[in-house]
Design a protein around this motif. Structure first.
Motif, PDB file in Angstrom:
ATOM      1  N   ALA A 220     -33.236  -7.469  27.405  1.00  0.00           N
ATOM      2  CA  ALA A 220     -33.001  -7.991  26.066  1.00  0.00           C
ATOM      3  C   ALA A 220     -32.007  -7.269  25.204  1.00  0.00           C
ATOM      4  O   ALA A 220     -31.329  -7.904  24.292  1.00  0.00           O
ATOM      5  N   ARG A 221     -31.929  -5.872  25.542  1.00  0.00           N
ATOM      6  CA  ARG A 221     -30.859  -4.983  24.702  1.00  0.00           C
ATOM      7  C   ARG A 221     -29.408  -5.696  25.161  1.00  0.00           C
ATOM      8  O   ARG A 221     -28.723  -5.869  24.502  1.00  0.00           O
ATOM      9  N   ALA A 222     -29.466  -5.813  26.704  1.00  0.00           N
ATOM     10  CA  ALA A 222     -28.115  -6.292  27.160  1.00  0.00           C
ATOM     11  C   ALA A 222     -27.651  -7.781  26.726  1.00  0.00           C
ATOM     12  O   ALA A 222     -26.680  -8.232  26.331  1.00  0.00           O
ATOM     13  N   MET A 223     -28.854  -8.523  26.731  1.00  0.00           N
ATOM     14  CA  MET A 223     -28.639  -9.852  26.104  1.00  0.00           C
ATOM     15  C   MET A 223     -28.281 -10.012  24.534  1.00  0.00           C
ATOM     16  O   MET A 223     -27.213 -10.737  24.228  1.00  0.00           O
ATOM     17  N   LEU A 224     -28.735  -9.038  23.900  1.00  0.00           N
ATOM     18  CA  LEU A 224     -28.345  -8.960  22.347  1.00  0.00           C
ATOM     19  C   LEU A 224     -26.820  -8.341  22.164  1.00  0.00           C
ATOM     20  O   LEU A 224     -26.148  -8.963  21.686  1.00  0.00           O
ATOM     21  N   LYS A 225     -26.517  -7.657  23.125  1.00  0.00           N
ATOM     22  CA  LYS A 225     -25.169  -7.083  23.217  1.00  0.00           C
ATOM     23  C   LYS A 225     -24.324  -8.331  23.386  1.00  0.00           C
ATOM     24  O   LYS A 225     -23.005  -8.222  23.077  1.00  0.00           O
ATOM     25  N   SER A 226     -24.534  -9.054  24.392  1.00  0.00           N
ATOM     26  CA  SER A 226     -23.760 -10.144  24.810  1.00  0.00           C
ATOM     27  C   SER A 226     -22.423  -9.935  25.222  1.00  0.00           C
ATOM     28  O   SER A 226     -21.443 -10.588  25.006  1.00  0.00           O
ATOM     29  N   ALA A 227     -22.344  -8.761  25.979  1.00  0.00           N
ATOM     30  CA  ALA A 227     -21.024  -8.496  26.718  1.00  0.00           C
ATOM     31  C   ALA A 227     -20.555  -9.257  27.748  1.00  0.00           C
ATOM     32  O   ALA A 227     -21.378  -9.752  28.461  1.00  0.00           O
ATOM     33  N   PRO A 228     -19.297  -9.547  27.927  1.00  0.00           N
ATOM     34  CA  PRO A 228     -18.722 -10.656  28.982  1.00  0.00           C
ATOM     35  C   PRO A 228     -18.769  -9.860  30.477  1.00  0.00           C
ATOM     36  O   PRO A 228     -18.952 -10.547  31.435  1.00  0.00           O
ATOM     37  N   ILE A 229     -19.241  -8.681  30.356  1.00  0.00           N
ATOM     38  CA  ILE A 229     -19.252  -7.897  31.939  1.00  0.00           C
ATOM     39  C   ILE A 229     -20.572  -7.430  32.028  1.00  0.00           C
ATOM     40  O   ILE A 229     -20.905  -6.623  31.004  1.00  0.00           O
ATOM     41  N   LEU A 230     -21.161  -7.799  32.932  1.00  0.00           N
ATOM     42  CA  LEU A 230     -22.580  -7.303  33.103  1.00  0.00           C
ATOM     43  C   LEU A 230     -22.676  -6.385  34.417  1.00  0.00           C
ATOM     44  O   LEU A 230     -22.173  -6.806  35.588  1.00  0.00           O
ATOM     45  N   LEU A 231     -23.183  -5.135  34.561  1.00  0.00           N
ATOM     46  CA  LEU A 231     -23.382  -4.261  35.777  1.00  0.00           C
ATOM     47  C   LEU A 231     -24.908  -4.381  35.777  1.00  0.00           C
ATOM     48  O   LEU A 231     -25.619  -3.795  34.778  1.00  0.00           O
ATOM     49  N   LEU A 232     -25.505  -4.446  37.206  1.00  0.00           N
ATOM     50  CA  LEU A 232     -26.820  -4.264  37.319  1.00  0.00           C
ATOM     51  C   LEU A 232     -26.917  -3.476  38.611  1.00  0.00           C
ATOM     52  O   LEU A 232     -26.314  -3.646  39.818  1.00  0.00           O
ATOM     53  N   ASP A 233     -27.519  -2.223  38.135  1.00  0.00           N
ATOM     54  CA  ASP A 233     -27.505  -1.346  39.247  1.00  0.00           C
ATOM     55  C   ASP A 233     -29.064  -1.197  39.982  1.00  0.00           C
ATOM     56  O   ASP A 233     -29.972  -0.506  39.318  1.00  0.00           O
ATOM     57  N   GLU A 234     -29.328  -2.080  40.806  1.00  0.00           N
ATOM     58  CA  GLU A 234     -30.720  -2.108  41.485  1.00  0.00           C
ATOM     59  C   GLU A 234     -31.795  -2.391  40.597  1.00  0.00           C
ATOM     60  O   GLU A 234     -32.839  -1.455  40.529  1.00  0.00           O
ATOM     61  N   PRO A 235     -31.704  -3.312  39.486  1.00  0.00           N
ATOM     62  CA  PRO A 235     -32.827  -3.274  38.146  1.00  0.00           C
ATOM     63  C   PRO A 235     -34.139  -3.704  38.647  1.00  0.00           C
ATOM     64  O   PRO A 235     -34.992  -3.716  37.978  1.00  0.00           O
TER      65      PRO A 235
END
Length: 186
Positions: free
Chosen positions: A141-156
């Motif tokens: 949800a924090r990342a959704m709110l940030k709405s950055a164009p680049i998303l890094l997912l480290d084994e979430p």
């Protein structure tokens, strides 16, 4: 790139197409997380260049670079605050409506609305009052709110049970829509 005298990455060429998802797959110690560190300038390569859109990250203002990148890792970084405050860390000036929309998109409301204090529920030190899947959804949800164009997912989803993994994966799929996404997986 290497740590002290230990080389980690040599001769790596990687292209991630804008708006698409790219997976970095390999065994532990292969340098996948190091790639993320180089992209966010937590480290700089000793040779070669790391670029975004053809611009070396070393030439991008550090705050601007990090404003354009959201990270969701296997270890949720939550503060001893409320659920809403932890989500708001993605965009400090977010309205309550924006926080609630991000919480909805990440399936946080599925559990938060059952708490007497809802999104104002304290999460405890390091999120200890929440389950692993709940902590991950707050981080998403924090990342959704940030709405950055680049998303890094480290084994979430690596430390989650099957039910939580499904909910978190659904939230991650919504988060990745239209973003340049790099995913680390074994």
């Amino acid at each position: 790139f290497g740590y002290d005298e230990t080389p980690v990455l040599r001769g790596l060429t990687l292209s991630a197409e804008a708006g698409r998802t790219t997976a970095l797959v390999g065994p532990s110690g292969a340098g996948k997380t190091t790639v993320f560190a180089l992209l966010t300038r937590l480290g700089d390569p000793q040779a070669g260049a790391v670029t975004i859109g053809g611009v070396p990250v070393s030439e991008i203002d550090l705050d601007a670079l990090r404003d354009n990148v959201a990270v969701v890792s296997q270890e949720s970084a939550l503060f001893d605050e409320t659920i809403a405050t932890n989500i708001r860390m993605g965009k400090l000036d977010a309205t309550d409506e924006e926080v609630r929309a991000a919480a909805s998109g990440a399936s946080v409301l599925d559990f938060a609305d059952s708490f007497p204090m809802g999104l104002d529920t304290p999460v405890g030190p390091r999120g200890s009052a929440l389950s692993g899947g709940q902590r991950q959804r707050v981080t998403i949800a924090r990342a959704m709110l940030k709405s950055a164009p680049i998303l890094l997912l480290d084994e979430p989803t690596s430390a989650l049970d099957a039910r939580s993994e499904k909910l978190v994966q659904q939230a991650l799929d919504r988060l990745a829509e239209g973003r340049t996404t790099l995913v680390i997986a074994h």
